[in-house]
Scaffold this motif. Structure first.
Motif, PDB file in Angstrom:
ATOM      1  N   ALA A 138       0.807  -1.228   0.000  1.00 38.61           N
ATOM      2  CA  ALA A 138       0.000   0.000   0.000  1.00 38.61           C
ATOM      3  C   ALA A 138       0.832   1.266   0.000  1.00 38.61           C
ATOM      4  O   ALA A 138       0.332   2.328  -0.361  1.00 38.61           O
ATOM      5  N   ASN A 139       2.097   1.193   0.405  1.00 40.83           N
ATOM      6  CA  ASN A 139       2.849   2.443   0.566  1.00 40.83           C
ATOM      7  C   ASN A 139       4.237   2.410  -0.067  1.00 40.83           C
ATOM      8  O   ASN A 139       5.183   2.983   0.466  1.00 40.83           O
ATOM      9  N   LEU A 140       4.340   1.759  -1.214  1.00 39.35           N
ATOM     10  CA  LEU A 140       5.592   1.782  -1.965  1.00 39.35           C
ATOM     11  C   LEU A 140       5.334   2.304  -3.368  1.00 39.35           C
ATOM     12  O   LEU A 140       4.205   2.302  -3.851  1.00 39.35           O
ATOM     13  N   GLY A 141       6.403   2.743  -4.022  1.00 43.08           N
ATOM     14  CA  GLY A 141       6.301   3.203  -5.398  1.00 43.08           C
ATOM     15  C   GLY A 141       7.226   2.400  -6.294  1.00 43.08           C
ATOM     16  O   GLY A 141       7.773   1.366  -5.906  1.00 43.08           O
ATOM     17  N   SER A 142       7.410   2.891  -7.516  1.00 44.66           N
ATOM     18  CA  SER A 142       8.342   2.310  -8.488  1.00 44.66           C
ATOM     19  C   SER A 142       8.052   0.859  -8.837  1.00 44.66           C
ATOM     20  O   SER A 142       8.937   0.102  -9.208  1.00 44.66           O
ATOM     21  N   SER A 143       6.783   0.459  -8.691  1.00 52.59           N
ATOM     22  CA  SER A 143       6.347  -0.882  -9.081  1.00 52.59           C
ATOM     23  C   SER A 143       7.026  -1.995  -8.289  1.00 52.59           C
ATOM     24  O   SER A 143       7.010  -3.155  -8.688  1.00 52.59           O
ATOM     25  N   VAL A 144       7.628  -1.666  -7.159  1.00 52.75           N
ATOM     26  CA  VAL A 144       8.285  -2.666  -6.329  1.00 52.75           C
ATOM     27  C   VAL A 144       7.234  -3.469  -5.564  1.00 52.75           C
ATOM     28  O   VAL A 144       6.327  -2.911  -4.955  1.00 52.75           O
ATOM     29  N   GLY A 145       7.365  -4.791  -5.595  1.00 57.72           N
ATOM     30  CA  GLY A 145       6.455  -5.656  -4.861  1.00 57.72           C
ATOM     31  C   GLY A 145       5.091  -5.840  -5.493  1.00 57.72           C
ATOM     32  O   GLY A 145       4.191  -6.398  -4.872  1.00 57.72           O
ATOM     33  N   ILE A 146       4.910  -5.374  -6.720  1.00 57.72           N
ATOM     34  CA  ILE A 146       3.620  -5.447  -7.394  1.00 57.72           C
ATOM     35  C   ILE A 146       3.563  -6.689  -8.287  1.00 57.72           C
ATOM     36  O   ILE A 146       4.514  -6.981  -9.011  1.00 57.72           O
ATOM     37  N   SER A 147       2.442  -7.419  -8.220  1.00 59.53           N
ATOM     38  CA  SER A 147       2.287  -8.635  -9.017  1.00 59.53           C
ATOM     39  C   SER A 147       0.873  -8.735  -9.566  1.00 59.53           C
ATOM     40  O   SER A 147      -0.079  -8.220  -8.976  1.00 59.53           O
ATOM     41  N   LYS A 148       0.759  -9.457 -10.673  1.00 57.72           N
ATOM     42  CA  LYS A 148      -0.543  -9.785 -11.244  1.00 57.72           C
ATOM     43  C   LYS A 148      -0.942 -11.183 -10.779  1.00 57.72           C
ATOM     44  O   LYS A 148      -0.090 -12.062 -10.639  1.00 57.72           O
ATOM     45  N   ALA A 149      -2.235 -11.388 -10.526  1.00 62.03           N
ATOM     46  CA  ALA A 149      -2.731 -12.715 -10.153  1.00 62.03           C
ATOM     47  C   ALA A 149      -3.954 -13.044 -11.002  1.00 62.03           C
ATOM     48  O   ALA A 149      -4.886 -12.254 -11.088  1.00 62.03           O
ATOM     49  N   GLU A 150      -3.933 -14.223 -11.626  1.00 66.64           N
ATOM     50  CA  GLU A 150      -5.042 -14.661 -12.473  1.00 66.64           C
ATOM     51  C   GLU A 150      -5.853 -15.784 -11.849  1.00 66.64           C
ATOM     52  O   GLU A 150      -6.874 -16.199 -12.406  1.00 66.64           O
ATOM     53  N   PHE A 153       7.332  -6.338   1.708  1.00 65.77           N
ATOM     54  CA  PHE A 153       7.672  -4.930   1.548  1.00 65.77           C
ATOM     55  C   PHE A 153       6.838  -3.991   2.419  1.00 65.77           C
ATOM     56  O   PHE A 153       7.264  -2.875   2.704  1.00 65.77           O
ATOM     57  N   ALA A 154       5.627  -4.415   2.811  1.00 66.73           N
ATOM     58  CA  ALA A 154       4.750  -3.522   3.572  1.00 66.73           C
ATOM     59  C   ALA A 154       3.729  -4.343   4.360  1.00 66.73           C
ATOM     60  O   ALA A 154       3.326  -5.424   3.918  1.00 66.73           O
ATOM     61  N   PRO A 155       3.280  -3.826   5.508  1.00 62.34           N
ATOM     62  CA  PRO A 155       2.280  -4.541   6.301  1.00 62.34           C
ATOM     63  C   PRO A 155       0.847  -4.302   5.838  1.00 62.34           C
ATOM     64  O   PRO A 155      -0.072  -4.949   6.315  1.00 62.34           O
ATOM     65  N   LYS A 156       0.657  -3.367   4.916  1.00 65.72           N
ATOM     66  CA  LYS A 156      -0.661  -3.016   4.427  1.00 65.72           C
ATOM     67  C   LYS A 156      -0.719  -3.311   2.934  1.00 65.72           C
ATOM     68  O   LYS A 156       0.145  -2.850   2.176  1.00 65.72           O
ATOM     69  N   ILE A 157      -1.714  -4.080   2.516  1.00 62.48           N
ATOM     70  CA  ILE A 157      -1.783  -4.568   1.139  1.00 62.48           C
ATOM     71  C   ILE A 157      -3.076  -4.099   0.485  1.00 62.48           C
ATOM     72  O   ILE A 157      -4.134  -4.070   1.122  1.00 62.48           O
ATOM     73  N   VAL A 158      -2.989  -3.764  -0.795  1.00 58.31           N
ATOM     74  CA  VAL A 158      -4.170  -3.411  -1.564  1.00 58.31           C
ATOM     75  C   VAL A 158      -4.234  -4.303  -2.799  1.00 58.31           C
ATOM     76  O   VAL A 158      -3.212  -4.571  -3.450  1.00 58.31           O
ATOM     77  N   ILE A 159      -5.438  -4.804  -3.085  1.00 60.41           N
ATOM     78  CA  ILE A 159      -5.671  -5.608  -4.289  1.00 60.41           C
ATOM     79  C   ILE A 159      -6.667  -4.855  -5.158  1.00 60.41           C
ATOM     80  O   ILE A 159      -7.733  -4.469  -4.689  1.00 60.41           O
ATOM     81  N   GLU A 160      -6.307  -4.657  -6.418  1.00 62.82           N
ATOM     82  CA  GLU A 160      -7.133  -3.874  -7.331  1.00 62.82           C
ATOM     83  C   GLU A 160      -7.629  -4.719  -8.500  1.00 62.82           C
ATOM     84  O   GLU A 160      -6.928  -5.633  -8.967  1.00 62.82           O
ATOM     85  N   HIS A 161      -8.820  -4.386  -8.943  1.00 62.76           N
ATOM     86  CA  HIS A 161      -9.305  -4.951 -10.205  1.00 62.76           C
ATOM     87  C   HIS A 161      -8.344  -4.540 -11.309  1.00 62.76           C
ATOM     88  O   HIS A 161      -7.918  -3.381 -11.396  1.00 62.76           O
TER      89      HIS A 161
END
Length: 399
Positions: free
Chosen positions: A192-204, A219-227
């Motif tokens: 939830a609180n990082l930039g530069s696409s670090v720690g970001i993944s796609k899930a199908e 990378f962070a204790p707070k996670i966001v999942i987006e459509h």
């Protein structure tokens, strides 16, 4: 007399190296007739340094040697209520201070720099500083907080769910079920609180979702999942100003080599050439973005609204997703200290990097003058009416 601008960069962040690049770009761009740029490098082990050696990007290839040459310092208020760089450790004899700074210019991407942490230090030091204040920095850095604020103001954001890592550990099944019911697949999982696409993944699917969440949790204790919008165009717009007046830059369409814009796409030009030494300037992009005039104005207005609703100041870059299947624009995120300060989005409109840094410093001084008019404490003598018995919890005490 020149205004002494302390430029803070490096920091304790996964975007440490990018911060160094952005800061050196900015310091070289400053008008040397008006400003003296003073580098203040924060190492990954939280030590602070200054010195002319820090102005040469090539010196960072041998970092240990560079820091041996640089002067280790702390930033403190001096005896005359000025802000000084004090030698660390403080010598028993001789000069204790290296120099004084008049304005702080943080170019610290990511945690402990873009999230309000160092802005709080500047507030306590009572020094003018460039960019967003504590509250807007924090809101802009936290993707969940940002979305909640923008949605409350009826700005468009993609659907999402969020949770803390402890919640996932306690009941990952329930969070998975909620994600599948509300968003479906595919989704994007982000810290939830990082930039530069670090720690970001796609899930199908469910297995990929679990793997992506575990990755983000490192990378962070707070996670966001987006459509995940699949048929999309990504465009960015920079905004400069404050709560009173803002202006929007030209737009860029950001190109990418994968479905998710990667760290390499942003800072290494897709992993090719000398991009790593150019910061966000190296990203593969089209400027201006090939959009209709109506769509361009729509994005620019949304960018200005986002900037002012979050209470931003200085320069930011707001990133957008255009869902081509529904022809809908969504605010994706805001970068309150964008890579390269987004100077490449202002040059096409006639504002070069020197003019950009000048405007940012003047905005910092303006905000400081405005805040000096405010009352932050009141004259009172509460201690004179506080009895010893009151401290022990009698009826005369404070409840």
């Amino acid at each position: 007399m020149k205004t002494r601008v302390g430029v803070f960069f490096g920091g304790i962040s996964v975007e440490h190296e990018v911060s160094v690049i952005s800061a050196i770009q900015a310091m070289k761009a400053m008008d040397s007739e008006q400003y003296e740029a003073i580098p203040i490098y924060i190492s990954k082990d939280r030590k602070w340094y200054t010195g002319p050696e820090l102005l040469d990007i090539d010196n960072y290839k041998e970092l240990d040697k560079l820091l041996e040459q640089a002067q280790k310092v702390t930033v403190v208020r001096g005896e005359s209520d000025n802000v000084v760089l004090q030698k660390d450790p403080v010598p028993k004899w001789g000069k204790r201070t290296v120099t004084e700074i008049d304005v702080a210019f943080p170019i610290l991407h990511g945690t402990f720099g873009e999230d309000g942490a160092i802005q709080g230090l500047f507030e306590l030091l009572a020094i003018p500083y460039v960019g967003c204040d504590v509250a807007s920095s924090s809101a802009g850095m936290d993707k969940v907080m940002m979305k909640q604020i923008l949605r409350d103001s009826k700005l468009p954001t993609v659907d999402y769910v969020w949770f803390y890592s402890s919640h996932w550990i306690e009941d990952s099944t329930e969070i998975t079920k909620m994600t599948e019911e509300k968003l479906g697949y595919p989704v994007i999982v982000k810290p939830a609180n990082l930039g530069s696409s670090v720690g970001i993944s796609k899930a199908e699917n469910r297995a990929e979702l679990e793997e992506a969440v575990e990755e983000a949790m490192t990378f962070a204790p707070k996670i966001v999942i987006e459509h995940m919008v699949q048929d999309m165009t990504e465009v960015n717009c920079s905004v400069i100003g404050d709560f009173e007046e803002v202006e929007a830059s030209v737009l860029e369409e950001v190109l990418k080599t994968e479905e998710i814009l990667s760290y390499q796409d942003k800072y290494e030009g897709g992993g090719k050439g000398e991009g790593a030494s150019k910061g966000m300037e190296s990203t593969d992009r089209v400027i201006p973005a090939p959009l209709s005039d109506e769509r361009t104005v729509e994005v620019q207005e949304l960018a200005k609204d986002t900037f002012q609703i979050l209470g931003c100041s200085g320069v930011s870059r707001i990133d957008f997703i255009i869902d081509k299947s529904s022809d809908t624009v969504y605010v994706n995120e805001i970068n309150t200290i964008p890579g390269s300060l987004s100077f490449y989005l202002w040059e096409p409109a006639g504002k070069n990097y020197t003019e950009l840094t000048h405007q940012l410093i003047q905005l910092a001084l303006k905000r400081h003058r405005d805040r000096e008019k405010l009352i932050f404490s009141i004259d009172s003598n509460l201690f004179s009416i506080q009895s010893t018995d009151g401290l022990k919890g009698s009826k005369n005490g404070i409840k």
